[in-house]
Design an enzyme around this catalytic site. Structure first.
Site, mmCIF file in Angstrom:
data_model
loop_
_atom_site.group_PDB
_atom_site.id
_atom_site.type_symbol
_atom_site.label_atom_id
_atom_site.label_comp_id
_atom_site.label_asym_id
_atom_site.label_seq_id
_atom_site.Cartn_x
_atom_site.Cartn_y
_atom_site.Cartn_z
ATOM 1 C CG PHE A 1 -0.269 0.365 2.524
ATOM 2 C CD1 PHE A 1 -0.026 1.699 2.848
ATOM 3 C CD2 PHE A 1 0.147 -0.611 3.419
ATOM 4 C CE1 PHE A 1 0.607 2.044 4.033
ATOM 5 C CE2 PHE A 1 0.796 -0.276 4.600
ATOM 6 C CZ PHE A 1 1.021 1.062 4.901
ATOM 7 C CE LYS B 1 -3.130 -8.291 -4.439
ATOM 8 N NZ LYS B 1 -3.524 -7.234 -3.451
ATOM 9 C CD GLU C 1 -5.494 -5.822 0.204
ATOM 10 O OE1 GLU C 1 -4.562 -5.670 -0.611
ATOM 11 O OE2 GLU C 1 -5.389 -6.556 1.209
ATOM 12 C CB SER D 1 4.724 -7.469 5.561
ATOM 13 O OG SER D 1 3.815 -8.459 5.125
ATOM 14 C CB CYS E 1 10.321 -0.276 2.632
ATOM 15 S SG CYS E 1 10.828 0.470 1.102
ATOM 16 C CD GLU F 1 8.251 -3.079 8.279
ATOM 17 O OE1 GLU F 1 7.560 -4.089 8.036
ATOM 18 O OE2 GLU F 1 8.779 -2.406 7.384
#
Ligand code: NAD
Length: 498
Positions: free
Chosen positions: A150, A174, A177, A227, A282, A384
């Protein structure tokens, strides 16, 4: 009426028959802005078959023609950059100029991919023996899939598909979402740039769609960014199906602060690196490893002063420096880490919990949080958090700082702030991380280098984009060729140069 987000297959938005859907929210207001249909396995199959049908013709299209479409795509991205950045802010929450920045970093990969006629050049050796020539070529793999997180809805998909299609592959993306609209806009612009139908497709959804891609026999390669637990799952499942997989995972990026440094400048750099994009990067710095008690005392004070002035506001507001977190669930998760840090005994010197923005009380805002005296056994240090939470760990010397970083399970990025060239050079050589900054807090490599961490921040052998990306999206073929003038005798021995 709520916007409906569907798949993009064979050059157009395609109505989904799925009875599973999710909601997309504006993180600054908490309002639902769209409903997203989650693709069924049959719809993923259709997208992959469409991409497989488009592959032979696209693979046979000359690299120069493929590049011309990407040049046009880049022009369209520039032209529509404001509109795209607004879409990113509306679904992700990051501030508008930061959204524009991530788009620019994505466009840079398109610019790199425009050089594909040059990038695909092989090697040639004349007369390797007895009138024989040898040359190498790189050919596309087939249908490649990309699964993205995301936090960079434009940049991370663009780490993947521009280079994949430039190399002659077709692609199924993909996207996350949580903020899927940006990818759909990119797909429309690719069509406007002249990309043939079926070369680039999007399936929306969750694990069902991802598993359908992982198990599809016509997918040759998978690029994943997300992740670590999911990255590991993607790598293990994809490679067990004999697919090529590059799978980039989570991070806990450290920076060392040495006592010789200008602390005002360091504090300024750390503010952006820790709290920019609400820490949902990240490559965000989430741990400052400070050498010496006095340096730590001064740095923490300077950070506290700056935190008080940080402008936390909706990403659309002029002058906003930090927006909300992406979803309510993510906000709750980050807050629970802060609660946990307090229970573990770390000193919370800036507490952003309960932060509210006037007229946006339902937005997913969290103020900047700063923990001092963090111990390495604490969960807030080990895991994290992916939010605006900076941990300060105090160490006695430089060696202790390096050894602490090298013991952490993640190794995406690491930085050092110092004026000591010898220390900086030693750090660059010995630190166990894939991307290293020297007085640069977020050392994200440019498009003509490659992006990738070490340790649990990556699974697979290829970093993403740059020269590594070209290697990932192509397979090597070496041709040995002879045009004999005279009849040849049968050779039963291993051919060698005598
Ligand atoms: P995520 O792992 O939850 O989701 C990433 C993608 O995987 C999404 O498309 C999602 O739909 C899908 N997915 C989620 N759970 C799945 C499952 N169980 N099975 C199959 N697919 C699944 O990550 P996120 O929350 O969207 O993004 C944040 C994470 O991404 C952070 O950990 C961050 O460090 C990481 N990230 C890493 C890099 C990098 O370059 N290393 C870059 C950006 C983000």
């Amino acid at each position: 009426m709520t916007k409906l987000i569907q798949n993009f297959i064979n050059g157009k938005v395609t109505a989904s028959k799925s009875n599973i859907s999710g909601d997309v929210f504006n993180p600054a207001t908490g309002e639902k802005t769209a409903e997203i249909k989650f693709a069924t396995a049959a719809e993923v199959d259709l997208a992959v078959k469409t991409a497989a049908n488009a592959f032979p013709k696209w693979a046979d299209t000359s690299p120069l023609r493929r590049a011309r479409i990407l040049f046009k795509f880049k022009e369209l991205l520039d032209k529509h950059s404001t509109e795209i950045a607004k879409i990113i802010t509306a679904e992700h929450g990051k501030v508008f100029e930061d959204a524009r920045g991530e788009l620019t970093r994505g466009i840079e990969v398109v610019e790199f991919a425009c050089g594909i006629p040059h990038l695909l050049k092989g090697e040639f050796s004349e007369n390797i023996g007895g009138g024989i020539d040898s040359y190498s070529i790189r050919q596309p793999l087939g249908v490649c899939a990309g699964i993205s997180p995301f936090n960079f809805p434009a940049m991370v998909p663009m780490w993947m598909f521009p280079l994949a299609i430039a190399c002659g592959n077709t692609f199924v993306l993909k996207p996350s979402e949580k903020d899927p609209s940006t990818s759909l806009r990119l797909a429309e612009l690719l069509q406007d740039a002249g990309l043939p139908d079926g070369v680039f497709n999007i399936v929306n959804g969750d694990k069902v769609a991802v598993d359908a891609l992982l198990n599809h026999p016509s997918i040759s390669a998978i690029s994943f960014v997300g992740s670590t637990p999911v990255a590991e799952y993607i790598y293990k499942t994809g490679t067990s199906k004999h697919k090529r997989v590059q799978s980039l995972g989570g991070a806990k990026n450290h920076c060392i602060v040495l006592p010789d440094v200008d602390l005002d400048q360091t504090a300024a750099s750390l503010m952006g690196a820790a709290y920019g994009s609400a820490g949902e990067r990240c490559m965000a710095i989430s741990v400052a490893v400070v050498v010496g008690e006095q340096t730590a005392d001064k740095l923490v004070q300077k950070l506290q002063d700056r935190i008080k002035k940080l402008k936390v506001a909706p990403g659309t507001e002029p002058g906003a420096e930090m927006g909300p977190l992406v979803t309510k669930q993510h906000l709750e998760k980050v807050v629970s880490y802060v609660d946990h840090g307090v229970k573990e005994g770390a000193k919370l010197v800036a507490d952003g919990r309960g932060f509210k923005v006037k007229h946006h009380e339902n937005g997913y805002f969290l103020g900047p949080c700063l923990f001092d005296h963090v111990q390495t056994k604490m969960r807030i240090y080990q895991e994290e958090i992916f939010g605006p939470v900076l941990c300060v760990v105090r160490v006695k010397d430089f060696d202790a700082a390096i050894s602490l970083i090298n013991q952490h399970r993640f190794g995406n990025g690491a930085a050092i702030f110092t004026n000591d060239g010898i220390a900086a050079r030693y750090f660059a050589s010995k630190i166990e991380a894939g991307m290293v900054g020297i007085n640069v807090p977020i050392p994200v490599p440019m498009a003509f280098y490659s992006f990738g961490g070490w340790k649990d921040s990556i699974f697979g052998d290829y970093a993403i984009y740059g020269a590594e990306g070209v290697r990932f999206y192509t397979k090597l073929k070496t041709v040995t060729s002879r045009w004999p003038k005279e009849a040849l005798k049968a050779e039963f021995m291993m051919p060698t140069m005598k």
